[in-house]
Design a protein around this motif. Structure first.
Motif, PDB file in Angstrom:
ATOM      1  N   PRO A 133      45.489  53.967 -36.522  1.00 55.94           N
ATOM      2  CA  PRO A 133      46.714  53.231 -35.930  1.00 55.94           C
ATOM      3  C   PRO A 133      46.544  51.656 -36.230  1.00 55.94           C
ATOM      4  O   PRO A 133      47.585  51.217 -36.383  1.00 55.94           O
ATOM      5  N   ARG A 134      45.485  51.201 -36.093  1.00 58.05           N
ATOM      6  CA  ARG A 134      45.243  49.750 -36.359  1.00 58.05           C
ATOM      7  C   ARG A 134      45.333  49.409 -37.815  1.00 58.05           C
ATOM      8  O   ARG A 134      46.332  48.340 -38.247  1.00 58.05           O
ATOM      9  N   ALA A 135      44.979  50.117 -38.901  1.00 55.14           N
ATOM     10  CA  ALA A 135      45.115  50.147 -40.240  1.00 55.14           C
ATOM     11  C   ALA A 135      46.657  50.079 -40.473  1.00 55.14           C
ATOM     12  O   ALA A 135      46.974  49.344 -41.337  1.00 55.14           O
ATOM     13  N   LEU A 136      47.118  51.116 -40.048  1.00 55.55           N
ATOM     14  CA  LEU A 136      48.624  51.245 -40.245  1.00 55.55           C
ATOM     15  C   LEU A 136      49.472  50.118 -39.734  1.00 55.55           C
ATOM     16  O   LEU A 136      50.591  49.532 -40.310  1.00 55.55           O
ATOM     17  N   ASP A 137      49.143  49.587 -38.419  1.00 58.26           N
ATOM     18  CA  ASP A 137      49.840  48.394 -37.987  1.00 58.26           C
ATOM     19  C   ASP A 137      49.704  47.320 -38.716  1.00 58.26           C
ATOM     20  O   ASP A 137      50.794  46.466 -39.208  1.00 58.26           O
ATOM     21  N   ALA A 138      48.657  47.188 -39.352  1.00 58.03           N
ATOM     22  CA  ALA A 138      48.458  45.866 -40.021  1.00 58.03           C
ATOM     23  C   ALA A 138      48.992  46.008 -41.468  1.00 58.03           C
ATOM     24  O   ALA A 138      49.432  45.019 -41.744  1.00 58.03           O
ATOM     25  N   ILE A 139      48.955  46.927 -42.021  1.00 61.80           N
ATOM     26  CA  ILE A 139      49.732  47.148 -43.212  1.00 61.80           C
ATOM     27  C   ILE A 139      51.167  47.006 -43.172  1.00 61.80           C
ATOM     28  O   ILE A 139      51.844  46.338 -43.994  1.00 61.80           O
ATOM     29  N   ALA A 140      51.874  47.755 -42.065  1.00 60.49           N
ATOM     30  CA  ALA A 140      53.352  47.397 -41.940  1.00 60.49           C
ATOM     31  C   ALA A 140      53.559  46.059 -41.527  1.00 60.49           C
ATOM     32  O   ALA A 140      54.545  45.323 -42.155  1.00 60.49           O
ATOM     33  N   ALA A 141      52.621  45.302 -40.863  1.00 58.96           N
ATOM     34  CA  ALA A 141      52.834  43.720 -40.803  1.00 58.96           C
ATOM     35  C   ALA A 141      52.745  42.969 -42.065  1.00 58.96           C
ATOM     36  O   ALA A 141      53.469  42.004 -42.392  1.00 58.96           O
ATOM     37  N   ALA A 142      51.874  43.544 -42.891  1.00 57.65           N
ATOM     38  CA  ALA A 142      51.729  42.575 -44.408  1.00 57.65           C
ATOM     39  C   ALA A 142      52.674  43.117 -44.976  1.00 57.65           C
ATOM     40  O   ALA A 142      53.192  42.115 -45.730  1.00 57.65           O
ATOM     41  N   ARG A 143      53.380  44.432 -45.028  1.00 58.15           N
ATOM     42  CA  ARG A 143      54.681  44.650 -45.629  1.00 58.15           C
ATOM     43  C   ARG A 143      55.801  43.784 -45.470  1.00 58.15           C
ATOM     44  O   ARG A 143      56.656  43.322 -46.185  1.00 58.15           O
ATOM     45  N   GLN A 144      55.959  43.690 -43.969  1.00 57.30           N
ATOM     46  CA  GLN A 144      57.065  42.863 -43.335  1.00 57.30           C
ATOM     47  C   GLN A 144      56.952  41.463 -44.129  1.00 57.30           C
ATOM     48  O   GLN A 144      58.109  41.136 -44.455  1.00 57.30           O
ATOM     49  N   GLU A 145      55.760  41.108 -43.993  1.00 59.06           N
ATOM     50  CA  GLU A 145      55.741  39.620 -44.244  1.00 59.06           C
ATOM     51  C   GLU A 145      55.768  39.313 -45.729  1.00 59.06           C
ATOM     52  O   GLU A 145      56.739  38.405 -46.269  1.00 59.06           O
ATOM     53  N   PHE A 146      55.399  40.374 -46.683  1.00 58.07           N
ATOM     54  CA  PHE A 146      55.495  40.291 -48.027  1.00 58.07           C
ATOM     55  C   PHE A 146      57.080  40.427 -48.432  1.00 58.07           C
ATOM     56  O   PHE A 146      57.449  39.683 -49.251  1.00 58.07           O
ATOM     57  N   GLU A 147      57.791  41.544 -47.777  1.00 56.13           N
ATOM     58  CA  GLU A 147      59.103  42.012 -48.164  1.00 56.13           C
ATOM     59  C   GLU A 147      59.998  40.693 -47.873  1.00 56.13           C
ATOM     60  O   GLU A 147      61.298  40.653 -48.113  1.00 56.13           O
ATOM     61  N   PRO A 164      45.010  41.585 -43.286  1.00 54.94           N
ATOM     62  CA  PRO A 164      45.983  40.277 -42.810  1.00 54.94           C
ATOM     63  C   PRO A 164      47.265  40.364 -43.234  1.00 54.94           C
ATOM     64  O   PRO A 164      47.522  40.947 -44.154  1.00 54.94           O
ATOM     65  N   ALA A 165      47.961  39.558 -42.545  1.00 56.98           N
ATOM     66  CA  ALA A 165      49.557  39.540 -42.954  1.00 56.98           C
ATOM     67  C   ALA A 165      49.742  39.056 -44.290  1.00 56.98           C
ATOM     68  O   ALA A 165      50.694  39.640 -45.085  1.00 56.98           O
ATOM     69  N   GLU A 166      48.799  38.206 -44.774  1.00 50.60           N
ATOM     70  CA  GLU A 166      49.154  37.700 -46.059  1.00 50.60           C
ATOM     71  C   GLU A 166      48.559  38.540 -47.396  1.00 50.60           C
ATOM     72  O   GLU A 166      48.636  38.151 -48.371  1.00 50.60           O
ATOM     73  N   TRP A 167      47.954  39.598 -46.985  1.00 46.12           N
ATOM     74  CA  TRP A 167      47.367  40.443 -47.982  1.00 46.12           C
ATOM     75  C   TRP A 167      47.890  40.619 -49.142  1.00 46.12           C
ATOM     76  O   TRP A 167      47.499  40.526 -50.451  1.00 46.12           O
ATOM     77  N   LEU A 168      49.077  41.159 -49.060  1.00 45.76           N
ATOM     78  CA  LEU A 168      50.007  41.688 -50.117  1.00 45.76           C
ATOM     79  C   LEU A 168      50.457  40.385 -50.966  1.00 45.76           C
ATOM     80  O   LEU A 168      50.470  40.666 -52.145  1.00 45.76           O
ATOM     81  N   SER A 169      50.812  39.458 -50.214  1.00 41.92           N
ATOM     82  CA  SER A 169      51.029  38.318 -51.085  1.00 41.92           C
ATOM     83  C   SER A 169      50.032  37.704 -51.928  1.00 41.92           C
ATOM     84  O   SER A 169      50.290  37.352 -53.126  1.00 41.92           O
ATOM     85  N   VAL A 170      48.837  37.799 -51.384  1.00 38.07           N
ATOM     86  CA  VAL A 170      47.571  37.118 -52.236  1.00 38.07           C
ATOM     87  C   VAL A 170      47.546  38.301 -53.277  1.00 38.07           C
ATOM     88  O   VAL A 170      47.067  37.714 -54.639  1.00 38.07           O
ATOM     89  N   HIS A 171      47.529  39.525 -53.299  1.00 41.73           N
ATOM     90  CA  HIS A 171      47.442  40.402 -54.404  1.00 41.73           C
ATOM     91  C   HIS A 171      48.558  40.200 -55.258  1.00 41.73           C
ATOM     92  O   HIS A 171      48.323  40.262 -56.671  1.00 41.73           O
ATOM     93  N   HIS A 172      49.708  39.925 -54.997  1.00 40.34           N
ATOM     94  CA  HIS A 172      50.849  39.864 -55.830  1.00 40.34           C
ATOM     95  C   HIS A 172      50.788  38.538 -56.389  1.00 40.34           C
ATOM     96  O   HIS A 172      51.094  38.508 -57.784  1.00 40.34           O
ATOM     97  N   ALA A 173      50.358  37.437 -56.147  1.00 42.21           N
ATOM     98  CA  ALA A 173      50.140  36.221 -56.641  1.00 42.21           C
ATOM     99  C   ALA A 173      49.224  36.334 -57.823  1.00 42.21           C
ATOM    100  O   ALA A 173      49.265  35.864 -58.873  1.00 42.21           O
ATOM    101  N   ALA A 174      48.097  36.991 -57.551  1.00 44.60           N
ATOM    102  CA  ALA A 174      47.005  37.131 -58.510  1.00 44.60           C
ATOM    103  C   ALA A 174      47.563  38.106 -59.720  1.00 44.60           C
ATOM    104  O   ALA A 174      47.402  37.817 -60.794  1.00 44.60           O
ATOM    105  N   ALA A 175      48.085  39.352 -59.390  1.00 43.42           N
ATOM    106  CA  ALA A 175      48.678  40.096 -60.289  1.00 43.42           C
ATOM    107  C   ALA A 175      49.783  39.523 -61.188  1.00 43.42           C
ATOM    108  O   ALA A 175      49.811  39.535 -62.420  1.00 43.42           O
ATOM    109  N   THR A 176      50.794  38.548 -60.672  1.00 42.66           N
ATOM    110  CA  THR A 176      51.622  37.680 -61.619  1.00 42.66           C
ATOM    111  C   THR A 176      51.178  36.622 -62.093  1.00 42.66           C
ATOM    112  O   THR A 176      52.145  35.877 -62.766  1.00 42.66           O
TER     113      THR A 176
END
Length: 232
Positions: A25-39, A111-123
């Protein structure tokens, strides 16, 4: 809303899970928050794939109870096979050159910025991103935590490899042969193969992933063994 850099149109998150009902549940909550921040900032699509690796607890039910979560079963027991199954599921029907595979674990919290960090590296030209982790302070003694930080200082060099914080472009992943069917060190084996093929590998000290510091883990030679033997 900003427009994404040309290239990556999908980030697929792969999470292998084996009897993680207490921490999932903690893992899923964290991913959901990161998705919300990224999207809020990106038009890039995000998919989350939970790979149930033969759990006998409520892990699969917990994952299926969440919105926007795809749950599949691994055919072969082992974290390497589970990550490989998740990556294959994501890449089926996708454009590998436009897909970024972001790997983490069911006992971890991004963390909340996790997807943004990955996306920035990828692009910005990276084909592989090697991120860092931070053991949960609640699981370690102060001495153990100090020792961890002395042995694993923040760095932008891709030297500390953890499946809990690893990203790779889909076509590069396929050329490497993907995650091997290993019970542990599947992340290290993959990055070694990527280095051998000359992939553009980048390290980052941004967005470290909080990870369980338990001493009895699911992979026989995984991070729990490191905590047990190296941190005392």
């Amino acid at each position: 809303m900003t427009v994404d850099a040309e290239g990556i149109t999908l980030i697929g998150i792969v999470v292998p899970v084996l009897n993680e009902a207490a921490l999932l549940p903690r893992a899923l909550d964290a991913i959901a928050a990161a998705r919300q921040e990224f999207e809020r900032e990106s038009m890039c699509r995000v998919r989350l794939v939970i790979v149930d690796d033969g759990s006998t607890d409520d892990s699969a039910r917990i994952a299926r109870s969440r919105p926007d979560v795809e749950v599949i079963a691994s055919r072969h027991r082992g974290v390497g096979s589970a990550r490989a199954a998740g990556a294959a599921h994501l890449l089926a029907g996708a454009r590998p050159t436009q897909t970024w595979i972001a790997s983490t674990d069911g006992d971890s919290a991004v963390p909340a910025e996790w997807l943004s960090v990955h996306h920035a590296a990828a692009t910005s030209g990276a084909e592989v991103l090697v991120g860092q982790i931070e053991p949960d302070p609640a699981d370690l003694t102060p001495r153990q935590l100090r020792r961890w930080r002395s042995l694993n200082p923040p760095t932008t060099e891709p030297v500390y490899i953890h499946g809990a914080n690893l990203g790779i472009r889909g076509d590069v992943y396929l050329r490497s042969g993907g995650f091997q069917a290993a019970s542990s060190d599947e992340d290290v084996l993959l990055v070694d193969a990527l280095r051998h093929q000359g992939s553009r590998i980048r390290g980052t000290d941004q967005a470290p992933v909080l990870t369980s510091g338990r001493v009895r883990g699911r992979a026989p030679d995984g991070f729990a063994r490191y905590v047990r033997e190296e941190l005392g």
